[in-house]
Design a protein around this motif. Structure first.
Motif, PDB file in Angstrom:
ATOM      1  N   ILE A   1       0.845  -1.188   0.000  1.00 41.66           N
ATOM      2  CA  ILE A   1       0.000   0.000   0.000  1.00 41.66           C
ATOM      3  C   ILE A   1       0.886   1.245   0.000  1.00 41.66           C
ATOM      4  O   ILE A   1       1.462   1.590   1.019  1.00 41.66           O
ATOM      5  CB  ILE A   1      -0.945   0.009   1.224  1.00 41.66           C
ATOM      6  CG1 ILE A   1      -1.803  -1.256   1.222  1.00 41.66           C
ATOM      7  CG2 ILE A   1      -1.812   1.255   1.216  1.00 41.66           C
ATOM      8  CD1 ILE A   1      -2.623  -1.459   2.478  1.00 41.66           C
ATOM      9  N   PRO A   2       1.066   1.840  -1.131  1.00 38.72           N
ATOM     10  CA  PRO A   2       1.984   2.981  -1.228  1.00 38.72           C
ATOM     11  C   PRO A   2       1.350   4.273  -0.716  1.00 38.72           C
ATOM     12  O   PRO A   2       0.877   5.089  -1.480  1.00 38.72           O
ATOM     13  CB  PRO A   2       2.290   3.050  -2.728  1.00 38.72           C
ATOM     14  CG  PRO A   2       1.074   2.484  -3.374  1.00 38.72           C
ATOM     15  CD  PRO A   2       0.473   1.497  -2.407  1.00 38.72           C
ATOM     16  N   PHE A   3       1.375   4.403   0.586  1.00 39.51           N
ATOM     17  CA  PHE A   3       0.714   5.545   1.214  1.00 39.51           C
ATOM     18  C   PHE A   3       1.187   6.899   0.687  1.00 39.51           C
ATOM     19  O   PHE A   3       0.389   7.790   0.461  1.00 39.51           O
ATOM     20  CB  PHE A   3       0.930   5.521   2.730  1.00 39.51           C
ATOM     21  CG  PHE A   3       0.068   4.515   3.422  1.00 39.51           C
ATOM     22  CD1 PHE A   3      -1.269   4.777   3.652  1.00 39.51           C
ATOM     23  CD2 PHE A   3       0.585   3.306   3.836  1.00 39.51           C
ATOM     24  CE1 PHE A   3      -2.079   3.842   4.274  1.00 39.51           C
ATOM     25  CE2 PHE A   3      -0.211   2.354   4.456  1.00 39.51           C
ATOM     26  CZ  PHE A   3      -1.540   2.626   4.681  1.00 39.51           C
ATOM     27  N   GLU A   4       2.471   7.016   0.502  1.00 41.87           N
ATOM     28  CA  GLU A   4       3.016   8.312   0.087  1.00 41.87           C
ATOM     29  C   GLU A   4       2.369   8.810  -1.197  1.00 41.87           C
ATOM     30  O   GLU A   4       2.058   9.970  -1.348  1.00 41.87           O
ATOM     31  CB  GLU A   4       4.538   8.215  -0.110  1.00 41.87           C
ATOM     32  CG  GLU A   4       5.322   8.106   1.181  1.00 41.87           C
ATOM     33  CD  GLU A   4       5.079   9.278   2.124  1.00 41.87           C
ATOM     34  OE1 GLU A   4       5.034  10.414   1.628  1.00 41.87           O
ATOM     35  OE2 GLU A   4       4.917   9.051   3.330  1.00 41.87           O
ATOM     36  N   GLU A   5       2.184   7.872  -2.088  1.00 43.36           N
ATOM     37  CA  GLU A   5       1.635   8.206  -3.394  1.00 43.36           C
ATOM     38  C   GLU A   5       0.207   8.746  -3.284  1.00 43.36           C
ATOM     39  O   GLU A   5      -0.263   9.475  -4.141  1.00 43.36           O
ATOM     40  CB  GLU A   5       1.651   6.931  -4.251  1.00 43.36           C
ATOM     41  CG  GLU A   5       1.306   7.146  -5.709  1.00 43.36           C
ATOM     42  CD  GLU A   5       1.152   5.821  -6.442  1.00 43.36           C
ATOM     43  OE1 GLU A   5       0.288   5.724  -7.309  1.00 43.36           O
ATOM     44  OE2 GLU A   5       1.920   4.890  -6.131  1.00 43.36           O
ATOM     45  N   ASN A   6      -0.469   8.382  -2.223  1.00 41.96           N
ATOM     46  CA  ASN A   6      -1.897   8.671  -2.127  1.00 41.96           C
ATOM     47  C   ASN A   6      -2.256   9.898  -1.314  1.00 41.96           C
ATOM     48  O   ASN A   6      -3.400  10.300  -1.286  1.00 41.96           O
ATOM     49  CB  ASN A   6      -2.613   7.488  -1.495  1.00 41.96           C
ATOM     50  CG  ASN A   6      -2.294   6.204  -2.178  1.00 41.96           C
ATOM     51  OD1 ASN A   6      -2.232   6.166  -3.401  1.00 41.96           O
ATOM     52  ND2 ASN A   6      -2.057   5.166  -1.429  1.00 41.96           N
ATOM     53  N   LYS A   7      -1.297  10.410  -0.648  1.00 41.68           N
ATOM     54  CA  LYS A   7      -1.591  11.505   0.272  1.00 41.68           C
ATOM     55  C   LYS A   7      -2.383  12.622  -0.394  1.00 41.68           C
ATOM     56  O   LYS A   7      -1.936  13.221  -1.358  1.00 41.68           O
ATOM     57  CB  LYS A   7      -0.296  12.058   0.864  1.00 41.68           C
ATOM     58  CG  LYS A   7       0.053  11.372   2.164  1.00 41.68           C
ATOM     59  CD  LYS A   7       1.260  12.005   2.808  1.00 41.68           C
ATOM     60  CE  LYS A   7       1.660  11.186   4.032  1.00 41.68           C
ATOM     61  NZ  LYS A   7       3.023  11.478   4.432  1.00 41.68           N
ATOM     62  N   GLY A   8      -3.561  12.862   0.147  1.00 42.87           N
ATOM     63  CA  GLY A   8      -4.379  13.958  -0.343  1.00 42.87           C
ATOM     64  C   GLY A   8      -5.020  13.738  -1.697  1.00 42.87           C
ATOM     65  O   GLY A   8      -5.594  14.639  -2.268  1.00 42.87           O
ATOM     66  N   LYS A   9      -4.925  12.526  -2.213  1.00 41.90           N
ATOM     67  CA  LYS A   9      -5.443  12.292  -3.565  1.00 41.90           C
ATOM     68  C   LYS A   9      -6.661  11.380  -3.597  1.00 41.90           C
ATOM     69  O   LYS A   9      -7.153  11.042  -4.656  1.00 41.90           O
ATOM     70  CB  LYS A   9      -4.358  11.639  -4.430  1.00 41.90           C
ATOM     71  CG  LYS A   9      -3.234  12.564  -4.800  1.00 41.90           C
ATOM     72  CD  LYS A   9      -2.290  11.856  -5.756  1.00 41.90           C
ATOM     73  CE  LYS A   9      -0.982  12.602  -5.888  1.00 41.90           C
ATOM     74  NZ  LYS A   9       0.046  11.748  -6.502  1.00 41.90           N
ATOM     75  N   MET A  10      -7.121  10.965  -2.432  1.00 44.50           N
ATOM     76  CA  MET A  10      -8.163   9.947  -2.428  1.00 44.50           C
ATOM     77  C   MET A  10      -9.540  10.513  -2.074  1.00 44.50           C
ATOM     78  O   MET A  10     -10.432   9.769  -1.687  1.00 44.50           O
ATOM     79  CB  MET A  10      -7.798   8.834  -1.428  1.00 44.50           C
ATOM     80  CG  MET A  10      -6.463   8.192  -1.661  1.00 44.50           C
ATOM     81  SD  MET A  10      -6.316   7.372  -3.260  1.00 44.50           S
ATOM     82  CE  MET A  10      -7.465   6.015  -3.056  1.00 44.50           C
ATOM     83  N   LYS A  11      -9.709  11.763  -2.234  1.00 45.59           N
ATOM     84  CA  LYS A  11     -10.931  12.414  -1.764  1.00 45.59           C
ATOM     85  C   LYS A  11     -12.220  11.850  -2.339  1.00 45.59           C
ATOM     86  O   LYS A  11     -13.160  11.600  -1.616  1.00 45.59           O
ATOM     87  CB  LYS A  11     -10.863  13.918  -2.038  1.00 45.59           C
ATOM     88  CG  LYS A  11     -10.325  14.653  -0.829  1.00 45.59           C
ATOM     89  CD  LYS A  11     -10.440  16.141  -1.016  1.00 45.59           C
ATOM     90  CE  LYS A  11      -9.938  16.838   0.246  1.00 45.59           C
ATOM     91  NZ  LYS A  11      -9.353  18.131  -0.050  1.00 45.59           N
ATOM     92  N   ASP A  12     -12.288  11.696  -3.639  1.00 47.29           N
ATOM     93  CA  ASP A  12     -13.545  11.268  -4.257  1.00 47.29           C
ATOM     94  C   ASP A  12     -13.492   9.849  -4.769  1.00 47.29           C
ATOM     95  O   ASP A  12     -14.184   9.485  -5.703  1.00 47.29           O
ATOM     96  CB  ASP A  12     -13.900  12.213  -5.411  1.00 47.29           C
ATOM     97  CG  ASP A  12     -14.043  13.633  -4.924  1.00 47.29           C
ATOM     98  OD1 ASP A  12     -14.764  13.829  -3.928  1.00 47.29           O
ATOM     99  OD2 ASP A  12     -13.428  14.530  -5.516  1.00 47.29           O
ATOM    100  N   CYS A  13     -12.651   9.047  -4.132  1.00 41.95           N
ATOM    101  CA  CYS A  13     -12.500   7.673  -4.600  1.00 41.95           C
ATOM    102  C   CYS A  13     -13.315   6.723  -3.742  1.00 41.95           C
ATOM    103  O   CYS A  13     -13.441   6.907  -2.546  1.00 41.95           O
ATOM    104  CB  CYS A  13     -11.036   7.265  -4.543  1.00 41.95           C
ATOM    105  SG  CYS A  13     -10.004   8.255  -5.624  1.00 41.95           S
ATOM    106  N   THR A  14     -13.845   5.708  -4.376  1.00 38.17           N
ATOM    107  CA  THR A  14     -14.546   4.677  -3.628  1.00 38.17           C
ATOM    108  C   THR A  14     -13.814   3.348  -3.788  1.00 38.17           C
ATOM    109  O   THR A  14     -13.168   3.101  -4.798  1.00 38.17           O
ATOM    110  CB  THR A  14     -15.998   4.499  -4.128  1.00 38.17           C
ATOM    111  OG1 THR A  14     -15.972   4.373  -5.543  1.00 38.17           O
ATOM    112  CG2 THR A  14     -16.862   5.676  -3.740  1.00 38.17           C
ATOM    113  N   CYS A  15     -13.972   2.536  -2.778  1.00 45.06           N
ATOM    114  CA  CYS A  15     -13.347   1.221  -2.769  1.00 45.06           C
ATOM    115  C   CYS A  15     -13.910   0.382  -3.916  1.00 45.06           C
ATOM    116  O   CYS A  15     -15.129   0.294  -4.072  1.00 45.06           O
ATOM    117  CB  CYS A  15     -13.628   0.547  -1.426  1.00 45.06           C
ATOM    118  SG  CYS A  15     -13.050  -1.151  -1.341  1.00 45.06           S
ATOM    119  N   ILE A  16     -13.055  -0.240  -4.706  1.00 44.71           N
ATOM    120  CA  ILE A  16     -13.545  -1.015  -5.847  1.00 44.71           C
ATOM    121  C   ILE A  16     -14.271  -2.274  -5.385  1.00 44.71           C
ATOM    122  O   ILE A  16     -15.009  -2.857  -6.146  1.00 44.71           O
ATOM    123  CB  ILE A  16     -12.425  -1.423  -6.848  1.00 44.71           C
ATOM    124  CG1 ILE A  16     -11.282  -2.076  -6.112  1.00 44.71           C
ATOM    125  CG2 ILE A  16     -11.952  -0.241  -7.677  1.00 44.71           C
ATOM    126  CD1 ILE A  16     -11.258  -3.560  -6.275  1.00 44.71           C
TER     127      ILE A  16
END
Ligand SMILES: [Zn+2]
Length: 89
Positions: free
Chosen positions: A58-73
């Motif tokens: 789980i590459p947390f760094e890559e995701n910081k602040g970018k997951m706002k409007d995403c839903t779990c697949i």
């Protein structure tokens, strides 16, 4: 060495856009499946039961602040991370 590994990883990663896509790509053994994921333990269990896949990285760094409007697949809840999934053997 690291560069080589990264290249290999990249060539093996496919992104799933929804649950059906995720299952299809896993079934086809297309490598690592990158997907928006909620990170919940229950969800991981459900994925594992249905597909035998585990979350691998789980590459947390890559995701910081970018997951706002995403839903779990998988479960449709709010996604917190992008995770890599692969079948376990
Ligand atoms: Zn989920």
């Amino acid at each position: 060495m690291l560069e080589k590994a990264e290249k290999w990883m990249k060539s093996k990663i496919v992104e799933a856009k929804d649950k059906a896509d995720f299952e299809k790509k896993l079934a086809n053994q297309e490598g690592f499946i990158k997907a928006n994921w909620c990170g919940e333990l229950e969800c991981e269990k459900s994925i594992k039961e249905a597909t035998t896949a585990n979350s691998r990285n789980i590459p947390f760094e890559e995701n910081k602040g970018k997951m706002k409007d995403c839903t779990c697949i998988w479960c449709g809840k709010k996604a917190k991370v992008k995770a890599y999934f692969a079948k376990s053997y």
